[in-house]
Every structure is written in structure tokens, then in C-alpha cells.
Motif scaffolding. Structure first.
Motif, PDB file in Angstrom:
ATOM      1  N   GLY A  95      -6.551   3.698 -17.239  1.00 11.59           N
ATOM      2  CA  GLY A  95      -5.960   2.296 -17.477  1.00 11.59           C
ATOM      3  C   GLY A  95      -5.077   2.815 -18.912  1.00 11.59           C
ATOM      4  N   ASN A  96      -4.825   3.929 -19.293  1.00 13.91           N
ATOM      5  CA  ASN A  96      -4.286   4.439 -20.651  1.00 13.91           C
ATOM      6  C   ASN A  96      -2.881   4.593 -20.114  1.00 13.91           C
ATOM      7  OD1 ASN A  96      -3.030   5.187 -22.851  1.00 13.91           O
ATOM      8  ND2 ASN A  96      -3.945   7.424 -22.686  1.00 13.91           N
ATOM      9  N   TRP A  97      -1.781   3.508 -20.210  1.00  8.24           N
ATOM     10  CA  TRP A  97      -0.407   3.681 -19.517  1.00  8.24           C
ATOM     11  C   TRP A  97       0.411   3.969 -20.779  1.00  8.24           C
ATOM     12  CZ3 TRP A  97       0.896   2.518 -14.363  1.00  8.24           C
ATOM     13  CH2 TRP A  97       0.098   2.177 -13.548  1.00  8.24           C
ATOM     14  N   LEU A  98       0.058   4.302 -21.960  1.00  5.91           N
ATOM     15  CA  LEU A  98       0.881   4.269 -23.084  1.00  5.91           C
ATOM     16  C   LEU A  98       1.083   5.719 -23.408  1.00  5.91           C
ATOM     17  CD1 LEU A  98       2.503   2.542 -24.722  1.00  5.91           C
ATOM     18  CD2 LEU A  98       0.947   2.255 -26.564  1.00  5.91           C
ATOM     19  N   ILE A  99       0.114   6.535 -23.214  1.00  2.00           N
ATOM     20  CA  ILE A  99       0.064   7.759 -23.885  1.00  2.00           C
ATOM     21  C   ILE A  99      -0.118   8.956 -22.651  1.00  2.00           C
ATOM     22  CG2 ILE A  99      -0.634   9.524 -25.534  1.00  2.00           C
ATOM     23  CD1 ILE A  99       0.755   7.406 -26.877  1.00  2.00           C
ATOM     24  N   PRO A 100       0.730   9.449 -21.932  1.00  2.00           N
ATOM     25  CA  PRO A 100       0.328  10.172 -20.965  1.00  2.00           C
ATOM     26  C   PRO A 100      -0.425  11.438 -21.215  1.00  2.00           C
ATOM     27  CG  PRO A 100       2.988  10.016 -21.186  1.00  2.00           C
ATOM     28  CD  PRO A 100       2.346   9.372 -22.382  1.00  2.00           C
ATOM     29  N   VAL A 101      -1.569  11.718 -20.479  1.00  2.00           N
ATOM     30  CA  VAL A 101      -2.513  12.862 -20.570  1.00  2.00           C
ATOM     31  C   VAL A 101      -2.457  13.725 -19.626  1.00  2.00           C
ATOM     32  CG1 VAL A 101      -4.799  13.372 -21.026  1.00  2.00           C
ATOM     33  CG2 VAL A 101      -3.721  11.339 -22.243  1.00  2.00           C
ATOM     34  N   ARG A 102      -2.428  15.042 -19.613  1.00  2.00           N
ATOM     35  CA  ARG A 102      -2.388  15.944 -18.696  1.00  2.00           C
ATOM     36  C   ARG A 102      -3.595  17.062 -18.815  1.00  2.00           C
ATOM     37  NH1 ARG A 102       2.249  20.198 -19.445  1.00  2.00           N
ATOM     38  NH2 ARG A 102       1.161  20.308 -21.523  1.00  2.00           N
ATOM     39  N   GLY A 103      -4.390  16.852 -17.882  1.00  3.33           N
ATOM     40  CA  GLY A 103      -5.611  17.775 -17.738  1.00  3.33           C
ATOM     41  C   GLY A 103      -6.430  17.475 -19.144  1.00  3.33           C
ATOM     42  N   GLY A 104      -6.414  16.292 -19.666  1.00  2.02           N
ATOM     43  CA  GLY A 104      -7.075  16.146 -21.028  1.00  2.02           C
ATOM     44  C   GLY A 104      -6.620  16.464 -22.092  1.00  2.02           C
ATOM     45  N   GLU A 105      -5.340  16.743 -22.329  1.00  2.24           N
ATOM     46  CA  GLU A 105      -4.374  17.057 -23.156  1.00  2.24           C
ATOM     47  C   GLU A 105      -3.374  15.902 -23.346  1.00  2.24           C
ATOM     48  OE1 GLU A 105      -4.763  21.479 -25.113  1.00  2.24           O
ATOM     49  OE2 GLU A 105      -3.794  21.265 -23.111  1.00  2.24           O
ATOM     50  N   ILE A 106      -2.921  15.545 -24.381  1.00  2.00           N
ATOM     51  CA  ILE A 106      -1.827  14.703 -24.532  1.00  2.00           C
ATOM     52  C   ILE A 106      -0.401  15.369 -24.026  1.00  2.00           C
ATOM     53  CG2 ILE A 106      -0.189  13.617 -26.090  1.00  2.00           C
ATOM     54  CD1 ILE A 106      -2.794  12.630 -27.988  1.00  2.00           C
ATOM     55  N   TYR A 107       0.206  14.614 -23.452  1.00  2.00           N
ATOM     56  CA  TYR A 107       1.493  15.373 -22.826  1.00  2.00           C
ATOM     57  C   TYR A 107       2.712  14.768 -23.338  1.00  2.00           C
ATOM     58  CZ  TYR A 107       5.127  16.686 -19.296  1.00  2.00           C
ATOM     59  OH  TYR A 107       6.263  17.121 -19.020  1.00  2.00           O
ATOM     60  N   PRO A 108       3.292  15.579 -24.220  1.00  2.00           N
ATOM     61  CA  PRO A 108       4.564  14.864 -25.210  1.00  2.00           C
ATOM     62  C   PRO A 108       5.930  15.247 -24.771  1.00  2.00           C
ATOM     63  CG  PRO A 108       3.827  16.863 -26.175  1.00  2.00           C
ATOM     64  CD  PRO A 108       3.114  16.836 -24.857  1.00  2.00           C
ATOM     65  N   PHE A 161       8.841   7.232 -16.005  1.00  2.00           N
ATOM     66  CA  PHE A 161       8.785   7.567 -14.384  1.00  2.00           C
ATOM     67  C   PHE A 161       7.256   7.725 -14.203  1.00  2.00           C
ATOM     68  CE2 PHE A 161       7.848  11.509 -12.184  1.00  2.00           C
ATOM     69  CZ  PHE A 161       8.607  11.218 -11.023  1.00  2.00           C
ATOM     70  N   PHE A 162       6.462   7.941 -14.911  1.00  2.71           N
ATOM     71  CA  PHE A 162       5.068   8.025 -14.707  1.00  2.71           C
ATOM     72  C   PHE A 162       4.551   6.490 -14.415  1.00  2.71           C
ATOM     73  CE2 PHE A 162       5.113  11.285 -18.171  1.00  2.71           C
ATOM     74  CZ  PHE A 162       5.313  12.408 -17.118  1.00  2.71           C
ATOM     75  N   TRP A 163       5.114   5.442 -15.030  1.00  2.00           N
ATOM     76  CA  TRP A 163       5.056   4.004 -14.907  1.00  2.00           C
ATOM     77  C   TRP A 163       5.215   3.781 -13.352  1.00  2.00           C
ATOM     78  CZ3 TRP A 163       7.071   1.719 -19.907  1.00  2.00           C
ATOM     79  CH2 TRP A 163       6.296   2.093 -20.920  1.00  2.00           C
ATOM     80  N   VAL A 164       6.380   4.142 -12.997  1.00  2.00           N
ATOM     81  CA  VAL A 164       6.824   3.821 -11.554  1.00  2.00           C
ATOM     82  C   VAL A 164       6.026   4.445 -10.705  1.00  2.00           C
ATOM     83  CG1 VAL A 164       8.801   4.067  -9.854  1.00  2.00           C
ATOM     84  CG2 VAL A 164       9.241   3.620 -12.464  1.00  2.00           C
ATOM     85  N   MET A 165       5.605   5.753 -10.785  1.00  2.00           N
ATOM     86  CA  MET A 165       4.563   6.438  -9.884  1.00  2.00           C
ATOM     87  C   MET A 165       3.353   5.930  -9.953  1.00  2.00           C
ATOM     88  SD  MET A 165       3.757  10.536  -9.812  1.00  2.00           S
ATOM     89  CE  MET A 165       5.576  10.974  -9.842  1.00  2.00           C
ATOM     90  N   GLY A 166       3.041   5.386 -10.855  1.00  2.00           N
ATOM     91  CA  GLY A 166       1.536   4.964 -11.138  1.00  2.00           C
ATOM     92  C   GLY A 166       1.590   3.462 -10.206  1.00  2.00           C
ATOM     93  N   GLY A 167       2.527   2.689 -10.507  1.00  2.00           N
ATOM     94  CA  GLY A 167       2.699   1.496  -9.671  1.00  2.00           C
ATOM     95  C   GLY A 167       2.560   1.728  -8.089  1.00  2.00           C
ATOM     96  N   GLU A 202       5.667  19.017  -9.728  1.00  2.00           N
ATOM     97  CA  GLU A 202       5.260  17.768  -9.198  1.00  2.00           C
ATOM     98  C   GLU A 202       3.494  17.778  -9.283  1.00  2.00           C
ATOM     99  OE1 GLU A 202       8.022  17.426  -5.079  1.00  2.00           O
ATOM    100  OE2 GLU A 202       5.971  18.346  -5.062  1.00  2.00           O
ATOM    101  N   PRO A 203       2.751  18.968  -9.345  1.00  2.00           N
ATOM    102  CA  PRO A 203       1.589  18.638  -9.657  1.00  2.00           C
ATOM    103  C   PRO A 203       1.091  18.035 -11.108  1.00  2.00           C
ATOM    104  CG  PRO A 203       1.925  20.957  -8.566  1.00  2.00           C
ATOM    105  CD  PRO A 203       3.137  20.236  -8.794  1.00  2.00           C
ATOM    106  N   ARG A 204       1.912  18.636 -12.014  1.00  2.00           N
ATOM    107  CA  ARG A 204       1.782  17.976 -13.516  1.00  2.00           C
ATOM    108  C   ARG A 204       1.998  16.592 -13.462  1.00  2.00           C
ATOM    109  NH1 ARG A 204       6.185  20.302 -15.803  1.00  2.00           N
ATOM    110  NH2 ARG A 204       5.107  22.435 -15.529  1.00  2.00           N
ATOM    111  N   PHE A 205       3.169  16.060 -13.030  1.00  3.22           N
ATOM    112  CA  PHE A 205       3.357  14.577 -12.893  1.00  3.22           C
ATOM    113  C   PHE A 205       2.315  14.021 -12.084  1.00  3.22           C
ATOM    114  CE2 PHE A 205       8.099  15.669 -13.398  1.00  3.22           C
ATOM    115  CZ  PHE A 205       7.990  15.999 -14.713  1.00  3.22           C
ATOM    116  N   ALA A 206       1.998  14.357 -11.239  1.00  2.00           N
ATOM    117  CA  ALA A 206       0.968  13.756 -10.219  1.00  2.00           C
ATOM    118  C   ALA A 206      -0.218  13.482 -10.907  1.00  2.00           C
ATOM    119  CB  ALA A 206       0.868  14.436  -8.847  1.00  2.00           C
ATOM    120  N   LEU A 207      -0.914  14.712 -11.576  1.00  5.02           N
ATOM    121  CA  LEU A 207      -1.928  14.849 -12.439  1.00  5.02           C
ATOM    122  C   LEU A 207      -2.147  13.868 -13.605  1.00  5.02           C
ATOM    123  CD1 LEU A 207      -4.681  16.564 -12.632  1.00  5.02           C
ATOM    124  CD2 LEU A 207      -3.316  17.894 -14.490  1.00  5.02           C
TER     125      LEU A 207
END
Length: 572
Positions: free
Chosen positions: A63-76, A82-88, A49-54
Motif C-alpha cells: 500500500g506504499n505507493w509514494l516511495i518505491p522499494v526494491r527488495g526491502g531497500e528504497i529505490y531512488p 510508471f510504477f503506478w500505472v503498472m500497479g494499477g 523488467e524484474p526490478r520494476f515488477a518487484l
């Protein structure tokens, strides 16, 4: 009222609609109470949960909805839907506490409605009630509805796919339902790579066609091509922009992200998994507990399922065939988690529902349910007693007052539950177990969850760390956890995700020495490798470890890296 004293036609229409759909409305109301209890009362908890919320918090802010980033690093590791839905929902509500659980909560409601409606179309309203209530009682289903993992949303798409395909193949529905099934697969893929699971239903359907159990729909080739297009469309709507963005960036990290998300996290992860390695029979050890109370009924269900398959009842073949194929699919991969079986659950529930009217009246079933309920009540009482005499680590992590409140509340709940269970007697064991499960979820969501939130979310730990630092001090964490970045109110540096402890600690020493006023937050056992047993101070206990806060005055035998890898993170 109109001139004749009668109700307005609109009022009559609304009343008729409510009356017509009263069953599903009552189901949704019950589900909202059970699944929605505690929504907004806690922060994200580890591990996921904290990873996805972060990721989502930074996605919305940047405003970068295309490439997920976790704590300053790209999350692959996961596709972005799922992140788009939560972000909405974060944009809609403005509250991360509410938004992070909304995808799972609404997905669970959707699964319930789809299960109810499909059962109603196959077997009638009474069976639909049994199907939906049995699903709402199942431990794994409610657990995932209350937890911000991707699997609840994935299961919504797989259930929608199953719903669309069965309506088309068995119930002679319009072609739109076939296309809906394919589209759900596509949306499932950009939610989690295994979203194509509903396509497995065509294997038992092909067998049914071969054996003459069902007549073919004789759909034209254009219909199937349209289905493939419906599957590919949502994938391409994500894949094409991502691909062009990566190619135009000229960034090797972006190219690594593309290759990782498209190949390593799908084909490689399935064929040669590097985590959660379990034996082939692993799910058979997980299902009995996770699928309570459904698993209690298997001794009665399996012979009845066998009889109905011998009678060539196609609905059972498709539902059970799909469920078994999902089990086989995940069992063949070396990497396994219990949650992977969630997409198969609605199919087994649907196959069990027509047998429930007789099973809930069965004497042995009721006695078994009564014994299980009694055991669960006693187990809660034992847990409460154990917590009172547990070692110092748990007290340090939760605090003595929290432990006291937790023990008292557990004892009160278990005592009341045991009294009610015994009063209802063994002949009503099915009702005892149902009431216990539903009341337990309310108890956990409204009582235990908020009580443990400060500790489980890492908020209390980070507040304790920041309390001893000056506003101008700099802080870095070795082997960081996402919840600490999520809860921090100051800039925090870290040394990358997934790197070895030995490399990180060398980078951390170099960072610490580079400037006065810097502090390292390090696990006690790891700090000892460079700073001995006395360097720094123990600042708290979290994540099953003591943590030390170390400043530049601490003596160290480590030289530090010549070119340390440091990620500076701060959410503004």
C-alpha cells in the motif's frame, strides 16, 4: 429492426462511425496482433523488467505507493508514475505476467494513434497510413512495446506533447491543445526526468517565426501561464506529498531518496553520468540498426528533407528540428543508451511519411530492402547452426531440449522466410521486408519468448536451488539479481544493492556463521575469494556465471564483518 423494417438509428450510427474510422480501427487491430502477441506468456526478463515488477508487486501489497522499494531497500532511480500505472494493471488483472507489460503495450498503441492522427491532419489519410505502418515496422518501436522499460511510456507523453503543440502552433487548434502539450510534459517528468523534451519544439518554431515562415498565434500571457501551470500540476501532485512525507519521517534514508530523485538522477546524471559512458557519436552507430527500415531510406529522405526546408515548409522544420535537438540533447551527456532516442522516432517517421508513396515504388529502394531481407533470413539460419555447436555453458543455461527446439524452430522460420523472400523477387523488396519484420515479431513473441522464459526469467534457476533446500533452511544471495527475489518462494536475505563484492562477501560470511541451517548463493569466482575452489557445490549456470551453494560447514579464510548489513526480504 423498427416497425418500418429499417435498422435502429443506433445501429446506423455505430456502422457510420466504424466506416468513418475504418483506417484507424484496422491499424489498431494490426497493432494489437503484432504488439500484443505473447502478452502474458512470459515472466519479467533482465535487466530492467524484474526490478520494476518487484517494485510494483511490493508497492501494491504494502500500500506504499509514494516511495518505491526494491527488495526491502528504497529505490531512488526513477519517479513513480510508471510504477503506478503498472500497479494499477496489477490490481485490475491480478496477474503480474500481464500487468508488467501493459504500460508499454498501451503506450505504443497510443503513439501509433497519435502519429496516425497528426499525419492525417497534416497531409491526409493516405500519408497517415504510411506513417503508422512505417512506425509499426520500426525495430526499436516494437521492441520497446514488448519490453517493460519506462521509455515507451515516456515516448507516449513526448509524442502527446508534440501532437498538442503542433496542432496549436501549425493547425490553429484551440488553446486546449497547447495546454495538453504542457500537461504531457509534466506527466513525462514524473515518468522519467527528461519528460520536458517536447518543449524543444519551440526552438525551431521561434526560428520559423523569425524568418516569417509562419504567423504567430499571438496568445496572451495568461495562456502561457496556464501552460506552465498545466506542466507543473502533475509534478506538484507527486512532489508535494512526497516532500511532506519525507520531511515528517525524520529518516535519513528518506532524505537521501528525496535528494537523489530530485537532483542526482536528473542534473547530476545528465551532466556527470556514472554509467553507460559512450562517445558523442554513439547514437549514430545505434540508429541504423534500431531504426530499420526507416534508416534504409535516409539516403533518399535527407535530400528531399533539405529541399522541403528550402521551400520553407514549416511542418518539416518543426518535426526534424525536434528530432535533431533530441539527438543533440542526449549526445551532449556522457551517459547514453540506444533507447534514449525513442522519443525522437515518431517525429522522424512523420517527416518521412509524405515521401513514402514514391519511395515504395523506387527500384533501388526495393532492391536494397530485398537484399536486407535476404541477409536477415540467412543470418537467422546461421544463428540456428551456431546454437547447435555452441559451448557447454549455453546448454547448461537453457537445457539441451530447449536448444534443440530453438534451433529447429529458427531453421524452419528462416527456411520458410527465405523461400517467400526469393519468390517475391527484388522488385517487391519493400513488401518482403515488411512481411519478414512483422512475422518475425510474431515468431519471437509466440514461440521463442515462452521457450526461453524459464531461463531468462531466472525461474528455472531458482527452482533448482530451492529443490535442494529444506523448507526450514535459510538462503541469502551475494550480489543478488532482482529476478531471483521475484521468483523465490521462500524468504531470501541479501546484502544490499550496489555495494562492492568485497564488502558483501564479508557480510555474507558473518551471516552464514551466525546460525545453523543457512546457505549462501554466490557466484563461483566470488566464492573462491573466501571459500577457495572447493567450498560448496556448483548449483547451476545463470547470468553468465556459475553459482555455488555454500553452507556453514565450508571452510573459509574470511573473518566476516563485525556488523554485517543484511536485508531480509520475503513477499507474502
Amino acid at each position: 429492426m423498427d416497425a418500418s423494417g429499417q435498422g435502429w438509428p443506433l445501429d446506423q450510427t455505430v456502422f457510420q462511425l466504424i466506416k468513418k474510422h475504418s483506417d484507424i480501427l484496422l491499424l489498431v487491430c494490426l497493432a494489437v496482433i503484432v504488439l500484443g502477441a505473447g502478452l502474458g506468456l512470459r515472466d519479467p526478463w533482465p535487466a530492467d523488467e524484474p526490478r520494476f515488477a518487484l517494485i510494483v508487486r511490493d508497492m501494491v501489497a504494502s500500500g506504499n505507493w509514494l516511495i518505491p522499494v526494491r527488495g526491502g531497500e528504497i529505490y531512488p532511480d526513477k519517479p513513480p508514475f510508471f510504477f503506478w500505472v503498472m500497479g494499477g494493471f496489477l490490481l485490475l488483472t491480478g496477474s503480474l505476467k500481464i500487468a508488467f507489460l501493459m504500460p508499454s503495450f498501451l503506450a505504443a498503441l497510443g503513439i501509433l494513434v497519435l502519429t496516425f492522427d497528426l499525419a492525417k491532419r497534416l497531409w491526409g489519410t493516405e500519408i497517415a497510413r504510411y506513417a503508422s505502418v512505417l512506425l509499426l515496422l520500426t525495430i526499436q518501436f516494437v521492441l520497446q512495446a514488448k519490453y517493460a522499460q519506462i521509455d515507451a511510456l515516456l515516448t507516449f507523453w513526448t509524442t502527446l506533447g508534440l501532437y498538442g503543440f503542433i496542432r496549436y502552433l501549425l493547425l490553429n487548434a484551440r488553446t486546449i491543445w497547447l495546454l495538453t502539450g504542457f500537461a504531457a510534459c509534466g506527466l513525462g517528468v514524473i515518468t522519467k526526468g527528461v519528460g520536458i523534451l517536447p518543449l524543444l519544439i519551440f526552438i525551431p518554431y521561434s526560428y520559423a517565426l523569425y524568418r516569417g515562415w509562419v504567423a504567430s498565434r499571438n496568445a496572451s500571457i495568461n495562456v502561457w501561464l496556464a501552460g506552465i501551470g498545466a506542466l507543473l500540476l502533475p509534478i506538484l501532485l507527486w512532489l508535494v506529498p512526497m516532500w511532506f512525507f519525507v520531511e515528517s519521517s525524520g529518516d535519513s534514508a528518506m532524505h537521501a531518496y528525496r535528494d537523489n530523485i530530485l537532483f542526482r538522477q536528473t542534473i547530476t546524471r545528465y551532466g556527470d553520468s556514472w554509467g553507460h559512458i559512450k562517445p558523442a557519436w554513439y547514437f549514430l552507430t545505434q540508429i541504423p540498426a534500431l531504426w530499420l527500415p526507416l534508416s534504409l531510406l535516409l539516403p533518399w529522405l535527407i535530400p528531399e528533407w533539405s529541399r522541403r526546408l528550402k521551400n520553407r515548409e514549416t511542418a518539416y522544420l518543426l518535426l526534424l528540428g525536434f528530432g535533431v535537438l533530441v539527438l543533440v540533447f542526449f549526445s551532449l551527456s556522457s551517459g547514453k543508451r540506444g533507447v534514449y532516442m525513442l522519443p525522437a522516432l515518431p517525429a522522424f517517421i512523420l517527416a518521412a511519411a509524405p515521401l513514402m508513396p514514391r519511395l515504395v515504388k523506387n527500384v533501388i529502394v526495393n532492391r536494397t530492402a530485398f537484399a536486407v531481407t535476404l541477409t536477415l533470413g540467412i543470418a537467422l539460419l546461421v544463428v540456428a547452426i551456431y546454437l547447435m555447436v555452441d559451448d557447454l555453458k549455453l546448454v547448461q543455461m537453457l537445457g539441451p531440449q530447449t536448444i534443440q527446439y530453438l534451433c529447429v524452430s529458427l531453421m524452419m522460420f528462416s527456411a520458410v522466410a527465405l523461400i517467400v523472400i526469393i519468390a517475391m523477387k527484388a522488385s517487391r523488396g519493400a513488401y518482403s521486408l515488411s512481411g519478414f519484420i512483422l512475422s518475425f515479431w510474431l515468431f519471437v513473441s509466440l514461440g521463442v519468448g515462452p521457450l526461453l522464459d524459464s531461463s531468462r526469467s531466472g525461474r528455472g534457476f531458482i527452482e533448482g536451488v530451492e529443490a535442494v533446500l529444506l523448507p526450514e533452511d535459510e538462503l541469502a544471495i551475494v550480489d543478488y539479481r532482482e529476478q531471483y527475489l521475484l521468483q523465490a518462494k521462500r524468504p531470501i536475505s541479501h546484502f544490499g544493492y550496489g555495494r562492492s563484492d568485497e564488502v558483501e562477501i564479508q557480510d555474507a560470511v558473518a551471516w552464514l556463521k551466525a546460525k545453523p541451517g543457512r546457505y549462501l548463493l554466490v557466484r563461483d569466482h566470488l566464492a573462491a575469494t573466501c571459500f577457495g575452489d572447493e567450498g560448496g557445490q556448483i548449483i547451476g549456470y545463470a547470468n553468465r556465471s556459475y553459482w555455488r551453494l555454500i553452507d556453514v560447514s565450508a571452510k573459509t579464510q574470511c573473518l566476516g564483518s563485525d556488523a554485517p548489513y543484511v536485508v531480509d526480504y520475503f513477499f507474502r
